[in-house]
Design an enzyme around this catalytic site. Sequence first.
Site, PDB file in Angstrom:
ATOM      1  N   LYS A  10      66.163  73.743 -65.672  1.00 57.51           N
ATOM      2  CA  LYS A  10      66.729  73.158 -64.438  1.00 57.51           C
ATOM      3  C   LYS A  10      65.633  72.517 -63.597  1.00 57.51           C
ATOM      4  CE  LYS A  10      67.615  75.947 -60.731  1.00 57.51           C
ATOM      5  NZ  LYS A  10      66.969  75.516 -59.490  1.00 57.51           N
ATOM      6  N   ASN A  11      64.545  73.274 -63.360  1.00 66.44           N
ATOM      7  CA  ASN A  11      63.549  72.791 -62.399  1.00 66.44           C
ATOM      8  C   ASN A  11      62.628  71.708 -62.960  1.00 66.44           C
ATOM      9  OD1 ASN A  11      64.699  74.403 -60.517  1.00 66.44           O
ATOM     10  ND2 ASN A  11      63.140  76.004 -60.577  1.00 66.44           N
ATOM     11  N   ARG A  46      68.752  71.896 -52.185  1.00 67.87           N
ATOM     12  CA  ARG A  46      67.512  71.512 -51.515  1.00 67.87           C
ATOM     13  C   ARG A  46      66.679  70.541 -52.347  1.00 67.87           C
ATOM     14  NH1 ARG A  46      64.769  73.893 -47.747  1.00 67.87           N
ATOM     15  NH2 ARG A  46      62.957  73.311 -48.965  1.00 67.87           N
ATOM     16  N   ILE A  80      55.937  84.576 -52.091  1.00 65.50           N
ATOM     17  CA  ILE A  80      56.267  83.143 -51.988  1.00 65.50           C
ATOM     18  C   ILE A  80      57.349  82.886 -50.929  1.00 65.50           C
ATOM     19  CG2 ILE A  80      57.022  81.079 -53.257  1.00 65.50           C
ATOM     20  CD1 ILE A  80      54.426  82.079 -54.402  1.00 65.50           C
ATOM     21  N   CYS A 134      67.672  78.066 -46.058  1.00 69.24           N
ATOM     22  CA  CYS A 134      68.517  78.464 -47.174  1.00 69.24           C
ATOM     23  C   CYS A 134      68.400  79.970 -47.302  1.00 69.24           C
ATOM     24  CB  CYS A 134      68.111  77.762 -48.464  1.00 69.24           C
ATOM     25  SG  CYS A 134      66.635  78.442 -49.191  1.00 69.24           S
ATOM     26  N   ARG A 169      74.826  77.176 -60.835  1.00 73.20           N
ATOM     27  CA  ARG A 169      73.828  76.180 -60.427  1.00 73.20           C
ATOM     28  C   ARG A 169      72.667  76.139 -61.406  1.00 73.20           C
ATOM     29  NH1 ARG A 169      71.370  76.829 -54.833  1.00 73.20           N
ATOM     30  NH2 ARG A 169      70.242  75.131 -55.795  1.00 73.20           N
ATOM     31  N   ARG A 207      61.956  77.617 -45.772  1.00 75.10           N
ATOM     32  CA  ARG A 207      61.583  76.557 -46.718  1.00 75.10           C
ATOM     33  C   ARG A 207      61.422  75.165 -46.096  1.00 75.10           C
ATOM     34  NH1 ARG A 207      65.152  77.332 -52.028  1.00 75.10           N
ATOM     35  NH2 ARG A 207      63.460  76.293 -53.104  1.00 75.10           N
ATOM     36  N   PRO A 208      60.430  74.978 -45.254  1.00 73.69           N
ATOM     37  CA  PRO A 208      60.215  73.650 -44.665  1.00 73.69           C
ATOM     38  C   PRO A 208      59.724  72.628 -45.701  1.00 73.69           C
ATOM     39  CG  PRO A 208      58.488  75.178 -43.984  1.00 73.69           C
ATOM     40  CD  PRO A 208      59.444  75.962 -44.817  1.00 73.69           C
ATOM     41  N   VAL A 209      59.733  71.328 -45.307  1.00 71.35           N
ATOM     42  CA  VAL A 209      59.240  70.265 -46.197  1.00 71.35           C
ATOM     43  C   VAL A 209      58.098  69.504 -45.524  1.00 71.35           C
ATOM     44  CG1 VAL A 209      61.334  69.972 -47.585  1.00 71.35           C
ATOM     45  CG2 VAL A 209      61.116  68.725 -45.435  1.00 71.35           C
ATOM     46  N   ASP A 210      57.409  70.180 -44.596  1.00 68.37           N
ATOM     47  CA  ASP A 210      56.328  69.527 -43.849  1.00 68.37           C
ATOM     48  C   ASP A 210      55.219  69.001 -44.749  1.00 68.37           C
ATOM     49  OD1 ASP A 210      56.082  72.440 -44.174  1.00 68.37           O
ATOM     50  OD2 ASP A 210      54.105  72.190 -43.260  1.00 68.37           O
ATOM     51  N   GLN A 211      54.965  69.664 -45.871  1.00 67.24           N
ATOM     52  CA  GLN A 211      53.876  69.228 -46.756  1.00 67.24           C
ATOM     53  C   GLN A 211      54.236  67.945 -47.507  1.00 67.24           C
ATOM     54  OE1 GLN A 211      50.848  70.882 -46.662  1.00 67.24           O
ATOM     55  NE2 GLN A 211      51.935  71.918 -45.002  1.00 67.24           N
ATOM     56  N   ASP A 265      60.751  83.390 -59.286  1.00 67.57           N
ATOM     57  CA  ASP A 265      62.085  83.240 -59.871  1.00 67.57           C
ATOM     58  C   ASP A 265      62.423  84.331 -60.892  1.00 67.57           C
ATOM     59  OD1 ASP A 265      62.517  81.023 -58.327  1.00 67.57           O
ATOM     60  OD2 ASP A 265      62.100  79.565 -59.913  1.00 67.57           O
TER      61      ASP A 265
HETATM   62  N1  EPU Z   1      56.512  75.375 -48.184  1.00 64.41           N
HETATM   63  C1  EPU Z   1      56.206  74.961 -46.907  1.00 64.41           C
HETATM   64  N2  EPU Z   1      56.202  73.610 -46.639  1.00 64.41           N
HETATM   65  C2  EPU Z   1      56.492  72.680 -47.589  1.00 64.41           C
HETATM   66  C3  EPU Z   1      56.791  73.104 -48.891  1.00 64.41           C
HETATM   67  C4  EPU Z   1      56.795  74.475 -49.166  1.00 64.41           C
HETATM   68  O1  EPU Z   1      55.959  75.779 -46.016  1.00 64.41           O
HETATM   69  O2  EPU Z   1      56.475  71.476 -47.268  1.00 64.41           O
HETATM   70  C5  EPU Z   1      56.502  76.828 -48.509  1.00 64.41           C
HETATM   71  C6  EPU Z   1      57.893  77.353 -48.875  1.00 64.41           C
HETATM   72  O3  EPU Z   1      58.647  77.671 -47.724  1.00 64.41           O
HETATM   73  C7  EPU Z   1      57.552  78.549 -49.728  1.00 64.41           C
HETATM   74  C8  EPU Z   1      56.281  78.088 -50.469  1.00 64.41           C
HETATM   75  O4  EPU Z   1      55.741  77.021 -49.683  1.00 64.41           O
HETATM   76  O5  EPU Z   1      57.266  79.655 -48.930  1.00 64.41           O
HETATM   77  C9  EPU Z   1      56.466  77.601 -51.884  1.00 64.41           C
HETATM   78  O6  EPU Z   1      57.599  76.764 -51.959  1.00 64.41           O
HETATM   79  P1  EPU Z   1      57.748  75.565 -52.985  1.00 64.41           P
HETATM   80  O7  EPU Z   1      57.702  74.291 -52.238  1.00 64.41           O
HETATM   81  O8  EPU Z   1      56.817  75.740 -54.130  1.00 64.41           O
HETATM   82  O9  EPU Z   1      59.248  75.785 -53.491  1.00 64.41           O
HETATM   83  P2  EPU Z   1      60.232  74.649 -53.921  1.00 64.41           P
HETATM   84  O10 EPU Z   1      59.461  73.536 -54.493  1.00 64.41           O
HETATM   85  O11 EPU Z   1      61.174  74.368 -52.810  1.00 64.41           O
HETATM   86  C10 EPU Z   1      60.571  75.379 -56.409  1.00 64.41           C
HETATM   87  C11 EPU Z   1      61.726  75.770 -57.278  1.00 64.41           C
HETATM   88  C12 EPU Z   1      62.220  77.149 -56.853  1.00 64.41           C
HETATM   89  C13 EPU Z   1      61.049  78.134 -57.021  1.00 64.41           C
HETATM   90  C14 EPU Z   1      59.852  77.666 -56.183  1.00 64.41           C
HETATM   91  C15 EPU Z   1      58.608  78.523 -56.355  1.00 64.41           C
HETATM   92  C16 EPU Z   1      62.707  73.649 -57.845  1.00 64.41           C
HETATM   93  C17 EPU Z   1      63.840  72.699 -57.726  1.00 64.41           C
HETATM   94  N3  EPU Z   1      62.777  74.777 -57.142  1.00 64.41           N
HETATM   95  O12 EPU Z   1      61.054  75.358 -55.065  1.00 64.41           O
HETATM   96  O13 EPU Z   1      63.262  77.503 -57.758  1.00 64.41           O
HETATM   97  O14 EPU Z   1      61.449  79.410 -56.577  1.00 64.41           O
HETATM   98  O15 EPU Z   1      59.503  76.310 -56.562  1.00 64.41           O
HETATM   99  O16 EPU Z   1      58.231  78.571 -57.687  1.00 64.41           O
HETATM  100  O17 EPU Z   1      61.781  73.406 -58.599  1.00 64.41           O
HETATM  101  C18 EPU Z   1      65.238  78.607 -58.452  1.00 64.41           C
HETATM  102  O18 EPU Z   1      65.220  77.920 -59.483  1.00 64.41           O
HETATM  103  O19 EPU Z   1      66.021  79.588 -58.313  1.00 64.41           O
HETATM  104  C19 EPU Z   1      64.332  78.277 -57.341  1.00 64.41           C
HETATM  105  C20 EPU Z   1      64.540  78.708 -56.092  1.00 64.41           C
END
Ligand code: EPU
Length: 417
Positions: free
Chosen positions: A22-23, A93, A327, A117, A397, A122-126, A305
């Site tokens: 999926k990912n 997301r 995480i 969520c 999902r 889970r912000p997207v600031d980065q 995960d």
């Molecule tokens: N974070 C920030 N700011 C950002 C981005 C991330 O603070 O701009 C924080 C997040 O809040 C979290 C940490 O950084 O605490 C890591 O988050 P990451 O961005 O790596 O997570 P993601 O990319 O949103 C993906 C997978 C998740 C998996 C995580 C960690 C996808 C579509 N989703 O999420 O998968 O848990 O990486 O490995 O690739 C799942 O499949 O069930 C799932 C939740």
Amino acid sequence: MDKLRITGNGPLEGEIAISGAKNAALPILCASLLTADTLRLTNVPQLRDVMTTQKLLRGMGMRVMTDNVHEIELTGASVDTLVAPYELVKTMRASILVLGPMLARFGEAQVSLPGGCAIGSRPVDQHIKGLQAMGAEIAIEHGYIKARASRLKGARVSTDMVTVTGTENLLMAAVLAEGTSILENAAREPEVVDLAECLIKMGARISGHGTDTIVVEGVERLHGAEHAVMPDRIETGTFLCATMIAGGKVLLRNTRAGILESVLDKLREAGGYIEAGDGWIAIEMRSRPKAVSLRTLPYPAFPTDMQAQFMAMNAIAEGTGVIAETIFENRYMHVSELARMGADIHVDGHTAVVRGVEKLSGATVMATDLRASASLVIAGLAAQGETIVDRIYHLDRGYEHIEAKLGGVGAKIERIQ
Ligand code: EPU
């Protein structure tokens, strides 16, 4: 609303074919936005999140053809609507993954902010910070990220933490930027590598993927390609845990050990006998597992995960296991549900102490996220009596036909209304 009914039924025996990841599929589907040509994908898992992504892309004008459920052709010649609407982003997301490619190819993008969520804020600031470093002008208005750039410029970006979709978004932006980008503190997850390999087939110039520094030399345009999505390491790990809990001997096909070594190490520590070869992993378990302690961290360490599934295994193991989730701040929703099945788990902040009990007892349980739901299903395999897992739309999902796959190795599991 669909539910799963599971009746604890002794050991699992047989073979399961693992689906595409999926990912990896989600970012790779979004990579189709980077070219007007056709991207042909095989081994695409049939999942609700994949359907949602196709709907999102179709809404932008992408031509999406599927003659076989696992093969998709995407042609981005007529993409004209550069918006990811709230209605879709709120259900998934990962929709944020269209931001980088849209901005890189069209110089413009509007993506709804995903908001919170179940597993954390889970912000997207980065993602935003990295695109700004590449020259994008970004405003947050009416709940939307509105981004513009005449042409992105290569930049050195170091994210504050390791972020998987953040790395993927910046990678997809950098491939069409002018000049060289260096992504530091990059995610090393195999799904990032799979995306990079697909982008390279499309003409991108990328090196260092799989390490924490990815170097991208931007090109003027990308072209069509064909790519087979990598196997799902979390689905693989979930069925391995299922066998640890229920006992038995199961052969997993269409997968590979190299993408989940940290998980295999922990399963061996718990007493599982594991063998692996080219494209397969076999597991045999004939006794009660031994409790294991673990800490979730970015790849190649133990994946968040898989935390819930190991919690389910520890719940019936011999001894006490200590789990630290580093995480996500709120990824213990399965704890209270496992407790309803008789598990002995004490949570203090990020740490959960699990004291194994001899037997769980079946109950009606419900979960609010994907991996939590999977942990309840596999806990049900060894529970006494019947377990009903409610709200399985979360499972749909991310797990392709989980009841058929587990049923195929002897589990008593059925979908009910
Ligand atoms: N974070 C920030 N700011 C950002 C981005 C991330 O603070 O701009 C924080 C997040 O809040 C979290 C940490 O950084 O605490 C890591 O988050 P990451 O961005 O790596 O997570 P993601 O990319 O949103 C993906 C997978 C998740 C998996 C995580 C960690 C996808 C579509 N989703 O999420 O998968 O848990 O990486 O490995 O690739 C799942 O499949 O069930 C799932 C939740």
